[in-house]
Motif scaffolding. Sequence first.
Motif, PDB file in Angstrom:
ATOM      1  N   ASP A 195       1.081  -1.232  -0.103  1.00 26.39           N
ATOM      2  CA  ASP A 195       0.077  -0.036   0.038  1.00 26.39           C
ATOM      3  C   ASP A 195       0.887   1.109   0.116  1.00 26.39           C
ATOM      4  O   ASP A 195       0.544   2.394  -0.551  1.00 26.39           O
ATOM      5  N   ARG A 198       2.446   1.824  -3.406  1.00 26.48           N
ATOM      6  CA  ARG A 198       1.165   2.401  -4.175  1.00 26.48           C
ATOM      7  C   ARG A 198       0.902   3.866  -4.097  1.00 26.48           C
ATOM      8  O   ARG A 198       1.183   4.598  -5.211  1.00 26.48           O
ATOM      9  N   ASP A 202       1.967   6.722  -6.859  1.00 27.08           N
ATOM     10  CA  ASP A 202       0.835   7.715  -7.066  1.00 27.08           C
ATOM     11  C   ASP A 202       1.516   9.242  -7.115  1.00 27.08           C
ATOM     12  O   ASP A 202       1.053  10.087  -8.008  1.00 27.08           O
ATOM     13  N   PHE A 290      -3.844   7.695   3.310  1.00 25.88           N
ATOM     14  CA  PHE A 290      -4.051   6.901   2.381  1.00 25.88           C
ATOM     15  C   PHE A 290      -5.401   7.259   1.795  1.00 25.88           C
ATOM     16  O   PHE A 290      -5.730   7.334   0.574  1.00 25.88           O
ATOM     17  N   ILE A 295      -6.565   5.235  -1.447  1.00 20.18           N
ATOM     18  CA  ILE A 295      -6.191   4.020  -1.140  1.00 20.18           C
ATOM     19  C   ILE A 295      -6.837   3.249  -0.040  1.00 20.18           C
ATOM     20  O   ILE A 295      -6.847   4.078   1.150  1.00 20.18           O
TER      21      ILE A 295
END
Length: 322
Positions: A195, A198, A202, A290, A295
């Motif tokens: 995560d 990711r 981003d 997040f 996310i």
Amino acid sequence: MASNLDTLVTVFGGSGFLGRNVVRALCKRDYRVRVAVRRPELAGHLQPLGRVGQIHAVQTNVRYPASVETAMRDSHVAINLVGILAQGGGQSFDAVQTKGAETIAKAAAASGARMVHVSAIGADENSVSGYYRSKAAGEQAVLAAAPAATIIRPSLMFGPEDQFTNRFAALARLSPALPLVGGGVNKLQPAYVADVARAVADAVDGKTKAGATYELGGPEVLTMREVMEIILKITERDRMLAPLPFGLARLMSVFLQFAPGALKLTPDQVAMLRSDNVVSDAATTAGLTFAGLGIRPDSIEGVAPQYLWRFRATGQFQKKNA
């Protein structure tokens, strides 16, 4: 429309725990990736993460500006993941996490590249931990050299190759008790490494706010005791959780800092456990989490059973009640 294959991303520290996940995330988005590491001959495990020719490892040491400048040549984005948990030789917190971060940011600014800097929740110039103080100084140095840089502060990360859940699961195989430094009441918000990777990808995509600091924590706030209980439940180990006062823990760490593997404990790691490691209210309110990136993070209980099964007495062949 331009393809991401036209964008070269240099990932400093790309062969480590977070690094391999960031490289994987970037490759899935078709970026060309240059991995800048001290030992490129030991970074072969990264090659299967991308297509032929998509990943290229180069020798770089953040303590030497010339090597950093060479690694940044023709690069469009710089990602700094370099960090250490224990000092040794020339690898000090200040040299790596403060001056090294500054060197990368200056090289990125000089080449006109965007900068993504991964720090840590807990970074504080007034912390009792040298690790956290150097992280805070590194953030300041990065923003001074590259004001539009994105700062990412993850909480304690877990995943298949981590030195967190794997460490205590391994210790549970050897010891009848697991230590709870300070009683295990300090709070954590464990974040799944994929995560976090990711979120870094981003940032490379341009989805983060320039000059902003993001704090990334998992879906649950847990005490260290609760984390230990989860690890023991997953590994099916019945172990005593023994509170260890900070004073005694620090005394033991004077000797355990030289111990191998799961037994290693440094005085600075003891100091780090004096503070909570959770997302701040300010970051949550500002949407710098997040959730702000869209996310939905995975929990430690949802992911850890996929790789901690190997610490069970019978591995994947555990008994199941009829």
